[in-house]
Design a protein around this motif. Structure first.
Motif, PDB file in Angstrom:
ATOM      1  N   GLN A  27       1.192  -1.168  -0.009  1.00 16.13           N
ATOM      2  CA  GLN A  27      -0.188   0.465  -0.216  1.00 16.13           C
ATOM      3  C   GLN A  27       0.938   1.302   0.184  1.00 16.13           C
ATOM      4  O   GLN A  27       2.338   1.094   1.018  1.00 16.13           O
ATOM      5  N   PHE A  28       0.529   2.203  -0.705  1.00 13.92           N
ATOM      6  CA  PHE A  28       0.977   3.806  -1.031  1.00 13.92           C
ATOM      7  C   PHE A  28       0.136   4.654  -1.561  1.00 13.92           C
ATOM      8  O   PHE A  28      -0.533   4.770  -1.355  1.00 13.92           O
ATOM      9  N   ILE A  29       0.637   5.882  -1.283  1.00 16.06           N
ATOM     10  CA  ILE A  29       0.351   7.171  -1.188  1.00 16.06           C
ATOM     11  C   ILE A  29       1.392   7.359  -2.810  1.00 16.06           C
ATOM     12  O   ILE A  29       2.644   7.610  -3.058  1.00 16.06           O
ATOM     13  N   ARG A  30       0.718   7.391  -3.616  1.00 13.24           N
ATOM     14  CA  ARG A  30       0.453   7.599  -4.833  1.00 13.24           C
ATOM     15  C   ARG A  30       1.023   9.246  -5.297  1.00 13.24           C
ATOM     16  O   ARG A  30       1.530   9.942  -5.431  1.00 13.24           O
ATOM     17  N   ASP A  31       0.051  10.160  -4.884  1.00 14.28           N
ATOM     18  CA  ASP A  31       0.045  11.275  -4.768  1.00 14.28           C
ATOM     19  C   ASP A  31      -1.021  12.108  -3.606  1.00 14.28           C
ATOM     20  O   ASP A  31      -2.372  11.223  -3.268  1.00 14.28           O
ATOM     21  N   LEU A  32      -0.170  13.109  -2.742  1.00 17.22           N
ATOM     22  CA  LEU A  32      -0.909  13.768  -1.449  1.00 17.22           C
ATOM     23  C   LEU A  32      -1.017  15.315  -2.060  1.00 17.22           C
ATOM     24  O   LEU A  32      -0.022  15.474  -2.111  1.00 17.22           O
ATOM     25  N   SER A  33      -1.881  15.941  -1.735  1.00 16.00           N
ATOM     26  CA  SER A  33      -2.343  17.924  -1.786  1.00 16.00           C
ATOM     27  C   SER A  33      -3.079  17.852  -0.890  1.00 16.00           C
ATOM     28  O   SER A  33      -3.798  17.619  -0.376  1.00 16.00           O
ATOM     29  N   GLU A  69      -2.675  -3.371  -9.489  1.00 20.00           N
ATOM     30  CA  GLU A  69      -2.746  -2.969  -9.077  1.00 20.00           C
ATOM     31  C   GLU A  69      -4.509  -1.763  -8.818  1.00 20.00           C
ATOM     32  O   GLU A  69      -4.372  -1.615 -10.032  1.00 20.00           O
ATOM     33  N   VAL A  70      -4.113  -1.272  -8.252  1.00 19.66           N
ATOM     34  CA  VAL A  70      -5.273  -0.522  -7.039  1.00 19.66           C
ATOM     35  C   VAL A  70      -5.542   0.879  -6.887  1.00 19.66           C
ATOM     36  O   VAL A  70      -5.003   0.780  -5.998  1.00 19.66           O
ATOM     37  N   ASP A  71      -5.904   1.539  -7.588  1.00 21.96           N
ATOM     38  CA  ASP A  71      -5.351   3.423  -6.795  1.00 21.96           C
ATOM     39  C   ASP A  71      -6.787   3.481  -6.327  1.00 21.96           C
ATOM     40  O   ASP A  71      -7.995   3.784  -7.014  1.00 21.96           O
ATOM     41  N   LEU A  72      -6.881   4.299  -5.775  1.00 21.32           N
ATOM     42  CA  LEU A  72      -8.892   4.654  -5.042  1.00 21.32           C
ATOM     43  C   LEU A  72      -8.116   6.818  -5.163  1.00 21.32           C
ATOM     44  O   LEU A  72      -7.436   7.094  -3.801  1.00 21.32           O
ATOM     45  N   LYS A  73      -9.130   7.251  -5.545  1.00 18.77           N
ATOM     46  CA  LYS A  73      -8.581   8.201  -5.734  1.00 18.77           C
ATOM     47  C   LYS A  73      -9.639   9.431  -4.459  1.00 18.77           C
ATOM     48  O   LYS A  73     -11.078   9.008  -5.172  1.00 18.77           O
ATOM     49  N   LEU A  90      -5.967  12.581  -2.837  1.00 19.68           N
ATOM     50  CA  LEU A  90      -4.871  12.033  -2.393  1.00 19.68           C
ATOM     51  C   LEU A  90      -5.158  10.317  -3.164  1.00 19.68           C
ATOM     52  O   LEU A  90      -7.001   9.910  -3.742  1.00 19.68           O
ATOM     53  N   LEU A  91      -4.863   9.782  -3.878  1.00 16.27           N
ATOM     54  CA  LEU A  91      -4.477   9.036  -4.703  1.00 16.27           C
ATOM     55  C   LEU A  91      -3.836   7.903  -3.785  1.00 16.27           C
ATOM     56  O   LEU A  91      -2.150   7.885  -4.042  1.00 16.27           O
ATOM     57  N   TYR A  92      -4.222   6.923  -3.217  1.00 18.66           N
ATOM     58  CA  TYR A  92      -3.782   5.880  -2.830  1.00 18.66           C
ATOM     59  C   TYR A  92      -3.864   4.373  -3.115  1.00 18.66           C
ATOM     60  O   TYR A  92      -4.791   4.401  -3.299  1.00 18.66           O
ATOM     61  N   GLY A  93      -2.708   3.735  -3.219  1.00 19.99           N
ATOM     62  CA  GLY A  93      -2.767   2.520  -3.874  1.00 19.99           C
ATOM     63  C   GLY A  93      -2.820   1.672  -3.176  1.00 19.99           C
ATOM     64  O   GLY A  93      -1.847   1.744  -2.247  1.00 19.99           O
ATOM     65  N   PRO A 115     -10.570  -1.904  -3.215  1.00 18.82           N
ATOM     66  CA  PRO A 115     -11.107  -0.458  -2.764  1.00 18.82           C
ATOM     67  C   PRO A 115     -11.675  -0.116  -1.104  1.00 18.82           C
ATOM     68  O   PRO A 115     -11.554   0.103  -0.297  1.00 18.82           O
ATOM     69  N   ARG A 116     -12.068  -1.096  -0.911  1.00 22.72           N
ATOM     70  CA  ARG A 116     -12.659  -1.341   0.358  1.00 22.72           C
ATOM     71  C   ARG A 116     -11.396  -1.872   1.421  1.00 22.72           C
ATOM     72  O   ARG A 116     -11.575  -1.470   2.463  1.00 22.72           O
ATOM     73  N   TYR A 117     -10.597  -2.122   0.962  1.00 23.31           N
ATOM     74  CA  TYR A 117      -9.466  -2.454   1.388  1.00 23.31           C
ATOM     75  C   TYR A 117      -8.622  -1.484   2.000  1.00 23.31           C
ATOM     76  O   TYR A 117      -7.729  -1.350   3.215  1.00 23.31           O
ATOM     77  N   LEU A 118      -8.640  -0.325   1.303  1.00 23.51           N
ATOM     78  CA  LEU A 118      -7.325   0.885   1.589  1.00 23.51           C
ATOM     79  C   LEU A 118      -8.428   1.574   1.244  1.00 23.51           C
ATOM     80  O   LEU A 118      -7.455   2.674   2.741  1.00 23.51           O
ATOM     81  N   PHE A 119      -9.926   1.810   1.939  1.00 25.14           N
ATOM     82  CA  PHE A 119     -10.482   2.901   2.493  1.00 25.14           C
ATOM     83  C   PHE A 119      -9.880   3.350   3.574  1.00 25.14           C
ATOM     84  O   PHE A 119     -10.122   4.387   3.717  1.00 25.14           O
ATOM     85  N   PRO A 120     -10.149   2.517   4.518  1.00 22.38           N
ATOM     86  CA  PRO A 120     -10.043   2.665   5.234  1.00 22.38           C
ATOM     87  C   PRO A 120      -8.627   4.063   6.229  1.00 22.38           C
ATOM     88  O   PRO A 120      -8.392   4.770   6.988  1.00 22.38           O
ATOM     89  N   PHE A 121      -7.010   2.746   5.470  1.00 18.02           N
ATOM     90  CA  PHE A 121      -5.958   4.028   5.391  1.00 18.02           C
ATOM     91  C   PHE A 121      -6.057   5.313   4.954  1.00 18.02           C
ATOM     92  O   PHE A 121      -5.239   5.764   5.067  1.00 18.02           O
TER      93      PHE A 121
END
Length: 162
Positions: A27-33, A69-73, A90-93, A115-121
């Motif tokens: 899991q990683f932050i791809r982009d954060l503003s 790879e899954v991205d959640l923006k 936030l673009l979280y991958g 995305p359900r797995y990524l959302f809490p983070f």
């Protein structure tokens, strides 16, 4: 209460089918503003509650190594009558290993379950960055990813018929 084992009647064989599953490999932050254009004036108490506009997007792609790879923006824009308060994007991958899923079921798994797995983070990151910006932590409400997926498919179908 009983002492019987609910699984006692189930045969244990080495040939049992391997269950399907989703495994998060990274899991990683791809982009954060985070933009706070009117600070410190916007931090004063007593002002009217801001209007919040939320955005949610999901994207997925397969990789050459067989993983996905899954991205959640997620984006949130807070505005008052006198202008913007803050903007966070936030673009979280995540990288996922998915087994035991039929090809026709892969898209919903990638765009709903992952995305359900990524959302809490991702939610925690947004809460932390808004708090660090001087505001109360902005806690996103849970997202109905199945509903977002269904709306996206309906929109694609309308565009296809136009």
């Amino acid at each position: 209460m009983t002492d019987t084992d609910a699984g006692a009647g189930a045969p244990e064989t080495a040939e049992a089918t391997e269950p399907g599953g989703i495994r998060i490999l990274a899991q990683f932050i791809r982009d954060l503003s985070f933009e706070n254009p009117r600070a410190p004036e916007s931090l004063r108490g007593g002002a009217a509650q801001p209007q919040i506009d939320l955005g949610v997007e999901m994207n997925a792609r397969s990789r050459e190594d067989g993983f996905f790879e899954v991205d959640l923006k997620l984006s949130a824009k807070a505005n008052r009558e006198d202008g913007p308060i803050f903007v966070v994007e936030l673009l979280y991958g995540g990288v996922f290993q998915i087994a035991g899923v039929a090809p026709e079921d892969m898209e919903p798994v990638l765009l709903i379950e992952c995305p359900r797995y990524l959302f809490p983070f991702a939610r925690k990151i947004i809460a932390d960055v808004t708090s660090d910006g001087g505001y109360p932590p902005f806690m996103l409400d849970p997202i109905d990813f199945a509903g977002v997926y269904a709306a996206r498919k309906a929109q694609e179908a309308q565009v296809g018929h136009a």
